[in-house]
Design a protein around this motif. Structure first.
Motif, PDB file in Angstrom:
ATOM      1  N   ALA A 111       0.943  -0.978  -0.243  1.00 49.98           N
ATOM      2  CA  ALA A 111       0.036   0.117  -0.386  1.00 49.98           C
ATOM      3  C   ALA A 111       0.886   1.375  -0.241  1.00 49.98           C
ATOM      4  O   ALA A 111       0.213   2.645  -1.153  1.00 49.98           O
ATOM      5  CB  ALA A 111      -0.671  -0.351   1.089  1.00 49.98           C
ATOM      6  N   LEU A 112       2.252   1.181   0.950  1.00 50.37           N
ATOM      7  CA  LEU A 112       2.718   2.289   1.178  1.00 50.37           C
ATOM      8  C   LEU A 112       4.344   2.930  -0.273  1.00 50.37           C
ATOM      9  O   LEU A 112       4.088   3.864  -0.842  1.00 50.37           O
ATOM     10  CB  LEU A 112       3.646   2.554   2.099  1.00 50.37           C
ATOM     11  CG  LEU A 112       2.449   2.915   4.151  1.00 50.37           C
ATOM     12  CD1 LEU A 112       3.179   2.848   5.196  1.00 50.37           C
ATOM     13  CD2 LEU A 112       1.988   4.061   3.353  1.00 50.37           C
ATOM     14  N   SER A 142       2.172  13.381   6.653  1.00 47.97           N
ATOM     15  CA  SER A 142       1.059  13.098   7.354  1.00 47.97           C
ATOM     16  C   SER A 142      -0.071  11.881   6.364  1.00 47.97           C
ATOM     17  O   SER A 142      -1.086  11.455   6.210  1.00 47.97           O
ATOM     18  CB  SER A 142      -0.001  14.397   7.739  1.00 47.97           C
ATOM     19  OG  SER A 142       0.447  15.186   6.625  1.00 47.97           O
ATOM     20  N   SER A 143       0.457  12.208   5.324  1.00 46.06           N
ATOM     21  CA  SER A 143      -0.651  11.343   4.185  1.00 46.06           C
ATOM     22  C   SER A 143      -0.175  10.391   3.363  1.00 46.06           C
ATOM     23  O   SER A 143      -1.461  10.005   3.815  1.00 46.06           O
ATOM     24  CB  SER A 143      -0.489  12.432   2.305  1.00 46.06           C
ATOM     25  OG  SER A 143       0.743  12.756   1.661  1.00 46.06           O
ATOM     26  N   LEU A 144       1.116  10.006   3.974  1.00 49.68           N
ATOM     27  CA  LEU A 144       1.491   8.341   3.765  1.00 49.68           C
ATOM     28  C   LEU A 144       0.824   7.697   5.281  1.00 49.68           C
ATOM     29  O   LEU A 144       0.306   6.712   5.281  1.00 49.68           O
ATOM     30  CB  LEU A 144       2.594   8.094   4.424  1.00 49.68           C
ATOM     31  CG  LEU A 144       3.039   9.042   3.395  1.00 49.68           C
ATOM     32  CD1 LEU A 144       5.268   8.627   3.453  1.00 49.68           C
ATOM     33  CD2 LEU A 144       3.095   8.084   1.466  1.00 49.68           C
ATOM     34  N   LEU A 145       0.653   8.069   6.301  1.00 44.69           N
ATOM     35  CA  LEU A 145       0.217   7.755   7.521  1.00 44.69           C
ATOM     36  C   LEU A 145      -1.477   7.978   7.921  1.00 44.69           C
ATOM     37  O   LEU A 145      -2.356   7.050   8.455  1.00 44.69           O
ATOM     38  CB  LEU A 145       0.662   8.347   8.991  1.00 44.69           C
ATOM     39  CG  LEU A 145       1.953   8.436   8.860  1.00 44.69           C
ATOM     40  CD1 LEU A 145       2.432   9.825  10.533  1.00 44.69           C
ATOM     41  CD2 LEU A 145       2.552   7.140   8.868  1.00 44.69           C
ATOM     42  N   ALA A 146      -2.127   8.647   6.747  1.00 48.21           N
ATOM     43  CA  ALA A 146      -3.857   8.896   6.558  1.00 48.21           C
ATOM     44  C   ALA A 146      -3.658   7.252   5.923  1.00 48.21           C
ATOM     45  O   ALA A 146      -5.090   6.741   5.713  1.00 48.21           O
ATOM     46  CB  ALA A 146      -4.151   9.590   5.905  1.00 48.21           C
ATOM     47  N   ARG A 147      -2.881   6.916   4.980  1.00 50.59           N
ATOM     48  CA  ARG A 147      -3.446   5.700   3.967  1.00 50.59           C
ATOM     49  C   ARG A 147      -3.275   4.773   5.231  1.00 50.59           C
ATOM     50  O   ARG A 147      -4.311   3.937   4.996  1.00 50.59           O
ATOM     51  CB  ARG A 147      -2.403   5.793   3.001  1.00 50.59           C
ATOM     52  CG  ARG A 147      -2.359   4.638   2.255  1.00 50.59           C
ATOM     53  CD  ARG A 147      -3.220   3.756   1.989  1.00 50.59           C
ATOM     54  NE  ARG A 147      -3.739   5.601   0.461  1.00 50.59           N
ATOM     55  CZ  ARG A 147      -4.910   5.668   0.149  1.00 50.59           C
ATOM     56  NH1 ARG A 147      -5.911   5.298   0.552  1.00 50.59           N
ATOM     57  NH2 ARG A 147      -5.007   6.223  -0.821  1.00 50.59           N
ATOM     58  N   LEU A 148      -2.682   4.722   5.717  1.00 47.09           N
ATOM     59  CA  LEU A 148      -2.143   3.380   7.290  1.00 47.09           C
ATOM     60  C   LEU A 148      -4.433   3.625   7.536  1.00 47.09           C
ATOM     61  O   LEU A 148      -4.373   2.481   8.411  1.00 47.09           O
ATOM     62  CB  LEU A 148      -1.135   3.965   7.767  1.00 47.09           C
ATOM     63  CG  LEU A 148       0.427   3.182   7.701  1.00 47.09           C
ATOM     64  CD1 LEU A 148       1.667   3.723   8.653  1.00 47.09           C
ATOM     65  CD2 LEU A 148       0.325   1.850   7.114  1.00 47.09           C
ATOM     66  N   ALA A 149      -3.899   4.152   8.161  1.00 52.16           N
ATOM     67  CA  ALA A 149      -5.140   4.519   9.329  1.00 52.16           C
ATOM     68  C   ALA A 149      -6.095   4.686   8.758  1.00 52.16           C
ATOM     69  O   ALA A 149      -7.426   3.294   9.025  1.00 52.16           O
ATOM     70  CB  ALA A 149      -4.827   6.068  10.011  1.00 52.16           C
ATOM     71  N   MET A 150      -7.092   4.842   7.395  1.00 55.35           N
ATOM     72  CA  MET A 150      -7.312   4.449   6.435  1.00 55.35           C
ATOM     73  C   MET A 150      -8.353   2.512   6.398  1.00 55.35           C
ATOM     74  O   MET A 150      -8.543   2.031   6.555  1.00 55.35           O
ATOM     75  CB  MET A 150      -7.446   4.741   5.473  1.00 55.35           C
ATOM     76  CG  MET A 150      -8.753   5.043   4.210  1.00 55.35           C
ATOM     77  SD  MET A 150      -8.722   3.081   3.181  1.00 55.35           S
ATOM     78  CE  MET A 150      -7.996   3.617   2.070  1.00 55.35           C
ATOM     79  N   LEU A 151      -6.612   2.160   6.587  1.00 56.22           N
ATOM     80  CA  LEU A 151      -6.602   0.346   6.345  1.00 56.22           C
ATOM     81  C   LEU A 151      -6.351  -0.223   7.926  1.00 56.22           C
ATOM     82  O   LEU A 151      -6.742  -1.306   7.806  1.00 56.22           O
ATOM     83  CB  LEU A 151      -5.321  -0.189   5.728  1.00 56.22           C
ATOM     84  CG  LEU A 151      -4.874   0.844   4.165  1.00 56.22           C
ATOM     85  CD1 LEU A 151      -3.574   0.109   3.713  1.00 56.22           C
ATOM     86  CD2 LEU A 151      -6.507  -0.306   3.056  1.00 56.22           C
TER      87      LEU A 151
END
Length: 795
Positions: A111-112, A142-151
């Motif tokens: 994903a990342l 923060s945009s990369l971590l938002a992807r993590l949090a979304m998953l």
């Protein structure tokens, strides 16, 4: 998944479905989700062509809650402290509690990697850590971590990042060495096989020499690059004049390699490149598996030092909230903790109620409800409702930091059993080298062509790897299991003594019982104001760590104490508004006969009496019963009056219960039992228990007790349930049994292998395989202890 009427769990996170679930097609099949967050995560996974995640995973994913505000991760002060400049961008290591299996790590990696600006990603399902390398000019963190949090993988800052980076770099170096050794071993075995199969010696001399020279080129990097850790260890042991396992490994490898080089140069009859490379490869494999076993075993202990938040939300005087580094918080600040966030400070709860998950500190997985004024500790996780906490201890003064220091102290020590094993290993190596010389001489007289090969097989097959691993592997697994159940072993040798325990001595107040002040039972004398008596008592106890002080924790007071001092076993004293006061025993407070209650006086006369109502700690009775079933004798030594001690004696049917015991009295009891040949375990919590905790054969301090008691103890019980104590004793017994099994295997293996090697029935390559299998057997046997990490019912 069945028909709609049969669906009961969310397809993504596995939680129960609401009455009206969210439906979404996944792989052309309708699937039900508990919320829009989980559905959005599944939809993104489908669009990114990562559906294999659902096929590969062994457990359900984490629930996708409302996305948090991650803009603080772009702060320059945070990145400056925790991100490391690398070629092309920055690198940061994060922690997440949602990574539950290898499929999660696979999903995070892919994903990342698909995000713009990401240079490299590494997710570790064992440690829950994620390493991200990104280009800040191309994307924000923060945009990369938002992807993590979304998953479903909410990020946290991981402390000790430098140590973790070094550990990862070291692991990569070991893996690179293993790869070189594996390829080299395969190639040299191919060349050696061709030479071995030339039974009739029909191979042309030039062809034979060609194979040998190519094998030399292949074996050289294996011996001097892949085998460098062993060569380095050998040099270190020789400088310290303590030959050990690395010495034997290096000598065996170099003998096989150098003898082969000589035979290659002079065209001799035989070479042993295959033995040298296979020996290095198998040893590296065993060493890596041992390191992995240690990491798994100590994961819970390491988490204690790692999972500290670096950012906190601070409530300012005007009510506004700002995000600040945790290091900037001071006592008196108000920290606001959102649901799912980690508490950054020790403090008191300002809200009416809240619940916290204390698994990191206590081993208790279920959230614990706390009321207003309750003590909340750093490292716990807020659940269900947000909380506001008034900071009382910050930074290195928190309970989490204190326990971390205790663990680091324990990890830096080597237990006596391990030192004994090292000494045995050193003697064994010295004897083995002498034996090898003797065997070589005898074989030179009997069959000179096989003398070197037999000697080499002897050195390899008897390498004391299993003997050296017998104790450390078992102790590492046992300490990990103890930490999972909520018991921290903070001193070397504690497990050994715990396994041999015959008698257990309990303190009463704060150990078997907890205290609660019944305010309506305050009795004042000679017209003294009961409310003023309460305020004086609260002022005297506000800086005390004795459990009795908790009885006055909710009593507000504006009085200030000067010269406050604790008198061990008696009470506290100090000056309030120019008058000296004493709070404690009746004889201490006002020269009266002790009755087991708490008295306030000036040393000559008393002005008030406080009736303290006690309640048993969770599972106290079950703990006493479980200890008796283990064949242990139970003793009670309390500083309280006879009345309270007699009640517990009757309740628990104790044979030995002693009242009005000072620190000296408790220590004398332990010494008397030890003089009878008994092995004594002391369980206590208070400041006055520190001497006897230090004097007992093994001691356990309560996690919520005085820090001095914890420093004096061998173990700290971080769980609120006393049932962890008999569980720890049972585990210590199993650990001793496993260590004995490991020793028996290591010795038995060598007793069997040595005659076979001396008689010439074992080739060097077969000897290397046998040695590696012996080491792996010892490690696998030790890891069985990790299955015994659950103790008693949840408290």
């Amino acid at each position: 998944m069945g028909a709609a009427g049969q669906v009961v769990a969310c397809f993504h996170c596995g939680e129960s479905l609401p009455r009206l679930p969210v439906w979404l097609d996944v792989d052309d099949r309708p699937q039900a989700f508990c919320c829009h967050g989980c559905a959005a995560a599944a939809d993104w996974i489908r669009q990114a062509a990562l559906n294999d995640y659902y096929r590969l995973r062994s457990v359900a994913g984490a629930r996708v809650d409302e996305l948090p505000d991650l803009s603080s991760w772009d702060r320059d002060d945070l990145l400056g402290e925790h991100a490391v400049p690398v070629a092309g961008g920055l690198e940061i290591t994060l922690l997440t509690d949602g990574m539950r299996c290898a499929a999660c790590a696979w999903l995070i990696d892919r994903a990342l990697h698909g995000e713009p600006g990401v240079l490299d990603v590494g997710a570790n399902a064992v440690t829950g850590r994620i390493r991200i390398v990104w280009d800040p000019a191309a994307t924000r963190l923060s945009s990369l971590l938002a992807r993590l949090a979304m998953l479903g993988y909410r990020p946290y800052l991981a402390t000790g990042a430098a140590r973790e980076r070094e550990r990862v770099a070291e692991q990569r170096r070991w893996l690179m060495r293993l790869g070189v050794a594996g390829l080299g071993a395969m190639q040299t075995m191919m060349f050696s096989e061709a030479l071995y199969l030339d039974f009739g010696h029909h191979m042309a001399g030039a062809t034979r020499d060609f194979f040998r020279w190519v094998a030399l080129l292949v074996a050289t990097p294996v011996v001097f690059y892949a085998g460098w850790p062993f060569l380095q260890g050998c040099w270190r042991e020789l400088r310290q004049r303590h030959p050990g396992m690395d010495t034997l490994i290096a000598v065996s490898t170099l003998l096989a390699y150098l003898a082969s080089v000589v035979e290659t140069l002079r065209g001799g009859a035989q070479v042993w490149y295959d033995a040298a490379t296979m020996f290095v490869f198998l040893l590296l494999t065993a060493r890596l598996l041992e390191q992995r076993a240690r990491r798994i075993a100590s994961a819970q202990v390491d988490a204690l030092a790692r999972a500290r938040p670096m950012l906190a939300v601070k409530e300012q005087a005007d009510g506004h909230r700002v995000t600040v580094p945790v290091a900037s918080l001071v006592a008196g600040d108000i920290a606001c903790v959102a649901v799912g966030d980690v508490v950054p400070v020790d403090g008191t709860l300002l809200d009416a109620h809240a619940s916290f998950e204390e698994a990191l500190l206590t081993g208790e997985a279920r959230p614990v409800s706390r009321a207003q004024g309750a003590a909340i500790y750093a490292g716990t996780t807020c659940r269900e409702t947000p909380a506001r906490i008034l900071a009382t201890q910050v930074g290195s003064a928190t309970r989490l930091s204190h326990l971390t220091r205790l663990v680091e102290q324990a990890q830096s020590q080597r237990p006596p059993l391990a030192r004994v094993a090292d000494r045995i290993g050193q003697v064994f190596v010295a004897v083995l080298i002498v034996l090898a010389v003797v065997v070589y001489v005898l074989w030179r007289l009997h069959d000179p062509t096989r003398a070197f090969e037999v000697t080499l097989s002897l050195l390899v097959v008897s390498c004391p790897c299993a003997l050296s691993l017998a104790v450390p592997a078992a102790l590492a697994a046992s300490h990990g299991a103890l930490a999972r159940m909520g018991v921290l072993s903070v001193r070397s040798g504690s497990l050994e003594h715990l396994a041999r325990t015959t008698d257990v001595v309990f303190d009463k107040t704060g150990t078997l019982t907890s205290v609660q002040l019944a305010v309506d039972e305050v009795r004042a004398f000679d017209g003294f104001d009961p409310a003023l008596a309460m305020q004086i008592a609260a002022a005297l106890e506000q800086d005390s760590r004795h459990p009795m002080a908790e009885a006055f924790a909710n009593q507000a007071t504006s009085l200030q104490v000067e010269g406050m001092r604790e008198v061990t076993g008696q009470g506290v004293m100090g000056c309030v508004d120019g008058r000296d006061w004493r709070l404690g025993r009746a004889s201490f407070a006002g020269a009266r006969d002790d009755d087991g209650q708490l008295w306030l006086g000036d040393g000559e006369r008393v002005v008030a009496r406080f009736c303290i109502q006690e309640s048993l700690r969770p599972h106290a009775a079950e703990t006493i019963t479980a200890l008796r079933k283990l064949g242990l004798r139970i003793h009670l030594a309390s500083g309280d009056g006879a009345g309270a001690v007699v009640r517990l004696k009757r309740l628990f049917s104790l044979e030995d219960a002693r009242a009005r015991q000072s620190s000296e009295d408790k220590l004398a009891l332990v010494r008397a039992l030890q003089a009878q040949g008994r092995v004594v375990a002391m369980i206590g919590d208070g400041l006055n228990d520190a001497p006897v905790l230090a004097g007992a054969d093994v001691s356990v301090a309560m996690g919520d007790g005085a820090s001095l008691a914890q420093r004096a103890a061998d173990m700290v019980l971080t769980s609120p349930s006393l049932l962890r104590i008999p569980a720890a004793i049972r585990l210590a017994g199993r650990t001793r049994h496993v260590i004995r099994q490991n020793f028996a295997w290591a010795v038995g293996y060598n007793l069997l292998a040595l005659p076979l090697a001396i008689s010439g029935h074992v080739t060097p390559a077969l000897a290397a395989l046998g040695m590696a299998l012996s080491s792996l057997t010892v490690t696998a046997n030790a890891l069985r202890l990790m299955r015994h990490s659950k103790a008693g019912p949840a408290s």
